[in-house]
Motif scaffolding. Structure first.
Motif, PDB file in Angstrom:
ATOM      1  N   GLN A 150      39.316  15.826  36.740  1.00  0.00           N
ATOM      2  CA  GLN A 150      40.434  15.662  37.661  1.00  0.00           C
ATOM      3  C   GLN A 150      41.146  14.319  37.502  1.00  0.00           C
ATOM      4  N   ALA A 253      48.177   8.049  34.852  1.00  0.00           N
ATOM      5  CA  ALA A 253      48.874   9.331  34.705  1.00  0.00           C
ATOM      6  C   ALA A 253      49.171   9.617  33.231  1.00  0.00           C
ATOM      7  N   ASP A 319      58.107  15.431  37.142  1.00  0.00           N
ATOM      8  CA  ASP A 319      57.310  16.040  38.209  1.00  0.00           C
ATOM      9  C   ASP A 319      55.847  16.171  37.796  1.00  0.00           C
ATOM     10  N   GLY A 320      55.623  16.497  36.521  1.00  0.00           N
ATOM     11  CA  GLY A 320      54.254  16.599  36.013  1.00  0.00           C
ATOM     12  C   GLY A 320      53.535  15.264  36.068  1.00  0.00           C
ATOM     13  N   MET A 322      54.319  12.792  38.094  1.00  0.00           N
ATOM     14  CA  MET A 322      54.139  12.472  39.523  1.00  0.00           C
ATOM     15  C   MET A 322      52.895  13.172  40.079  1.00  0.00           C
ATOM     16  N   ALA A 323      52.658  14.416  39.648  1.00  0.00           N
ATOM     17  CA  ALA A 323      51.482  15.151  40.113  1.00  0.00           C
ATOM     18  C   ALA A 323      50.198  14.475  39.636  1.00  0.00           C
ATOM     19  N   LEU A 324      50.214  13.968  38.405  1.00  0.00           N
ATOM     20  CA  LEU A 324      49.049  13.250  37.896  1.00  0.00           C
ATOM     21  C   LEU A 324      48.840  11.935  38.638  1.00  0.00           C
ATOM     22  N   ALA A 326      49.503  11.422  41.704  1.00  0.00           N
ATOM     23  CA  ALA A 326      49.016  11.741  43.049  1.00  0.00           C
ATOM     24  C   ALA A 326      47.493  11.887  43.097  1.00  0.00           C
ATOM     25  N   GLN A 327      46.860  12.045  41.917  1.00  0.00           N
ATOM     26  CA  GLN A 327      45.402  12.192  41.850  1.00  0.00           C
ATOM     27  C   GLN A 327      44.706  10.831  41.740  1.00  0.00           C
ATOM     28  N   ASP A 328      45.507   9.765  41.692  1.00  0.00           N
ATOM     29  CA  ASP A 328      44.967   8.430  41.452  1.00  0.00           C
ATOM     30  C   ASP A 328      44.083   7.968  42.599  1.00  0.00           C
ATOM     31  N   PRO A 355      59.493   8.226  46.609  1.00  0.00           N
ATOM     32  CA  PRO A 355      59.101   9.032  45.455  1.00  0.00           C
ATOM     33  C   PRO A 355      60.297   9.449  44.586  1.00  0.00           C
ATOM     34  N   ARG A 359      60.584   9.211  40.568  1.00  0.00           N
ATOM     35  CA  ARG A 359      60.931  10.382  39.763  1.00  0.00           C
ATOM     36  C   ARG A 359      62.130  10.104  38.878  1.00  0.00           C
TER      37      ARG A 359
END
Length: 368
Positions: A150, A253, A319-320, A322-324, A326-328, A355, A359
């Motif tokens: 993850q 990311a 966006d991809g 940004m999603a990565l 968000a897992q930080d 955000p 982006r």
């Protein structure tokens, strides 16, 4: 030899920096041992280069050594090789008063430190970092851990070393790309808290990269001093220690997007991430327009990656990424914390970032 002391109450330790420390390792490690024996974790590449020098250095002080060499690379920093390392340490009968030695770069240091943290609920360990990145960053401060599918460093523990030996001579065996990747972390220290150090790096970076030993010792010492000062103030990253993550929100990311592989080394991601963090700071009106340009110019002068187009292969869209992000680990209450700057040497931590602005920055960087 230079020495930086880390005065964490009850867990104090010294960081020795200089040439010729590996052949003298026994001198420094022997006073820490209850029995004259250590278990060494390393990787196959570092082991082939330095393991026998360490063995001789320990033997000179009557210390016996057993060693396990794991595969090289970031993919080692996961459950499989971690389990292998812990089981091996148990087989070696490393007791609670025993000693684990990490001989290698950041991957081995992080994995061995975490293994020491969980073995018998905690045994002591010594860091002998063999890369510039590990000498200035991961070997100091007690952050240990492994990667999850993850994300990076999501499994780990705070476990301080008992000693750090940063032998400047071993940096001469690094490939130029690996050395420069470590330099990305050195630059980070100037950017986050010491503008004069960044000035010095602009003048001395090329000499440092080409092998100037005095310059290397000074760069490692200043980096370690800054990290130690921050760790003493905030050992478990409740506040100030997050400053050390300048550039890392973007970096982690990008590392996830590139599969933690050879496409992007950690220090390369840090350098690109620092440039992006200053660009974001400039767009938010926090720092001057000259600062991001000056940082990119220095990275360029050093022959380093400085933007997303320098990463080979395809990357996710904005966006991809940004999603990565968000897992930080730096996400708190669902909000991502950024380390931004009011100028070179003046970084701060904030969650107050739009955000949409991030982006847009990523979209433009990907299209450049």
């Amino acid at each position: 030899m230079e020495t930086v002391h880390v005065p964490l109450e009850g867990r104090e330790y010294d960081i020795h920096i200089g040439p010729g420390l590996l052949p003298r390792a026994g001198e420094f490690i022997a006073p820490l041992l209850h029995t004259p024996k250590v278990a060494v974790l390393t990787d196959e590449t570092v082991g082939a280069l330095h393991l026998e020098t360490l063995r001789a250095g320990l033997a000179a002080s009557g210390i016996e050594m057993t060693a396990l060499a794991l595969p090289e690379g970031e993919s080692t920093k996961g459950w499989d090789q971690f389990s292998r390392a812990v089981e091996w340490l148990i087989e070696q009968k490393v007791e609670r008063r025993g000693m684990v030695v990490a001989l290698g770069g950041g991957v081995i240091g992080d994995l061995a430190g975490f293994a020491a943290a969980v073995l018998r609920r905690g045994v002591r360990f010594v860091q002998i970092p063999t890369s510039l990145l590990a000498q200035v960053d991961s070997s100091v401060g007690g952050k240990t851990g492994i990667n999850s599918k993850q994300g990076k460093n999501l499994i780990g523990a705070f476990h301080q070393p008992s000693l750090v030996l940063a032998d400047i001579d071993v940096l001469g065996t690094l490939k130029p790309r690996d050395f420069l990747a470590g330099y990305g972390e050195v630059v980070k220290y100037g950017l986050l808290g010491d503008a004069k150090f960044f000035d010095w790096l602009e003048q001395n970076g090329p000499a440092l990269a080409s092998g100037d030993q005095a310059a290397r010792i000074r760069a490692v010492r200043r980096s370690v001093e800054m990290k130690a000062e921050i760790v003493v103030r905030d050992e478990t990253e409740q506040g100030d220690r997050a400053l050390l993550n300048l550039g890392h929100t973007f970096c982690h990311a990008l590392e996830a997007a590139t599969g933690y592989g050879d496409r992007l080394l950690h220090g390369e991601g840090v350098a690109i991430g620092c440039a992006l963090a200053f660009e974001l700071s400039q767009r938010m009106g926090l720092c001057s327009q000259e600062d991001p340009s000056r940082i990119r110019a220095h990275l360029d002068a050093m022959g380093m990656k400085k933007d997303l187009r320098a990463i080979p292969g395809e990357l996710p869209d904005a966006d991809g990424l940004m999603a990565l992000m968000a897992q930080d680990k730096k996400v708190l209450d669902g909000k991502l914390r950024f380390i931004l700057a009011r100028g070179i040497g003046d970084a701060f931590v904030t969650s107050d970032v739009d955000p949409a602005l991030v982006r847009q920055l990523l979209s433009e960087a990907l299209a450049a």
